[in-house]
Design a protein around this motif. Sequence first.
Motif, PDB file in Angstrom:
ATOM      1  N   ILE A  93     -25.001 -73.256  84.211  1.00  0.00           N
ATOM      2  CA  ILE A  93     -26.249 -73.324  83.457  1.00  0.00           C
ATOM      3  C   ILE A  93     -27.336 -74.123  84.192  1.00  0.00           C
ATOM      4  N   ALA A  96     -28.787 -71.803  86.682  1.00  0.00           N
ATOM      5  CA  ALA A  96     -29.620 -70.817  85.992  1.00  0.00           C
ATOM      6  C   ALA A  96     -30.987 -71.416  85.661  1.00  0.00           C
ATOM      7  N   ALA A  97     -31.004 -72.654  85.193  1.00  0.00           N
ATOM      8  CA  ALA A  97     -32.277 -73.308  84.855  1.00  0.00           C
ATOM      9  C   ALA A  97     -33.166 -73.453  86.090  1.00  0.00           C
ATOM     10  N   ASN A 108     -25.168 -64.252  83.457  1.00  0.00           N
ATOM     11  CA  ASN A 108     -23.806 -64.770  83.605  1.00  0.00           C
ATOM     12  C   ASN A 108     -22.811 -63.609  83.643  1.00  0.00           C
ATOM     13  N   GLU A 112     -24.712 -62.160  79.641  1.00  0.00           N
ATOM     14  CA  GLU A 112     -25.770 -62.884  78.933  1.00  0.00           C
ATOM     15  C   GLU A 112     -26.884 -63.244  79.909  1.00  0.00           C
ATOM     16  N   TYR A 114     -29.885 -65.427  80.892  1.00  0.00           N
ATOM     17  CA  TYR A 114     -30.526 -66.701  80.603  1.00  0.00           C
ATOM     18  C   TYR A 114     -32.029 -66.503  80.760  1.00  0.00           C
ATOM     19  N   THR A 115     -32.797 -67.074  79.847  1.00  0.00           N
ATOM     20  CA  THR A 115     -34.249 -66.908  79.869  1.00  0.00           C
ATOM     21  C   THR A 115     -34.929 -68.259  79.680  1.00  0.00           C
ATOM     22  N   ASN A 118     -34.103 -69.448  76.167  1.00  0.00           N
ATOM     23  CA  ASN A 118     -32.784 -69.915  75.734  1.00  0.00           C
ATOM     24  C   ASN A 118     -32.116 -70.933  76.655  1.00  0.00           C
ATOM     25  N   ILE A 119     -32.682 -71.188  77.814  1.00  0.00           N
ATOM     26  CA  ILE A 119     -31.991 -72.040  78.785  1.00  0.00           C
ATOM     27  C   ILE A 119     -31.927 -73.500  78.328  1.00  0.00           C
ATOM     28  N   ARG A 122     -29.022 -73.865  76.015  1.00  0.00           N
ATOM     29  CA  ARG A 122     -27.757 -73.781  76.751  1.00  0.00           C
ATOM     30  C   ARG A 122     -27.462 -75.079  77.495  1.00  0.00           C
ATOM     31  N   ARG A 126     -24.286 -77.564  76.807  1.00  0.00           N
ATOM     32  CA  ARG A 126     -23.452 -77.950  77.949  1.00  0.00           C
ATOM     33  C   ARG A 126     -23.326 -79.464  78.031  1.00  0.00           C
TER      34      ARG A 126
END
Length: 166
Positions: A93, A96-97, A108, A112, A114-115, A118-119, A122, A126
């Motif tokens: 995550i 992804a960020a 992922n 899913e 990640y945007t 929504n990040i 997440r 985590r």
Amino acid sequence: MTAAILYFIRLCDTLSPMQIWVDADACPNVIKEILFRAAQRTGVMLTLVANAPLRVPRSPMIRTVQVPRGFDVADNWIAQQSGADDLVITADIPLAAMVIEKGALALNPRGELYTKENIRERLNVRDFMDQLRSTGVNTGGPNTLSQSDRQAFASRLDTLLARRSL
């Protein structure tokens, strides 16, 4: 189509080609296989980054990068190399960020996406789970990758790659 039109389409495609970057150390083999087929089919460059040697099909569209061992070395390399409009495959995550901040997409292995929307949530979940584990709470691990997870990943990947070709 005429040769001139085909040349123009190829030229436009090379101006800002999407690349797929894979956080390959923890990426399930079945997901890598889906990615190999997609790279061959679409002509999108696929780069798998890991701290150990990887076996991949021989293809001009598939390459591997071996980075030194160490905490987040592969993640940091991917974050530095990826660009806007690229696609990063990761379950990590924080990685992804980082790539979302650069304008890349992050998907992922369960399909899913990640945007920006929504990040943050997440990351918070985590961090909360990390805090629980540090106090000794057994939070369990992720479920095994199911057939529906594989299908969701393949479907989302196809959608993202089709969007690229529009």
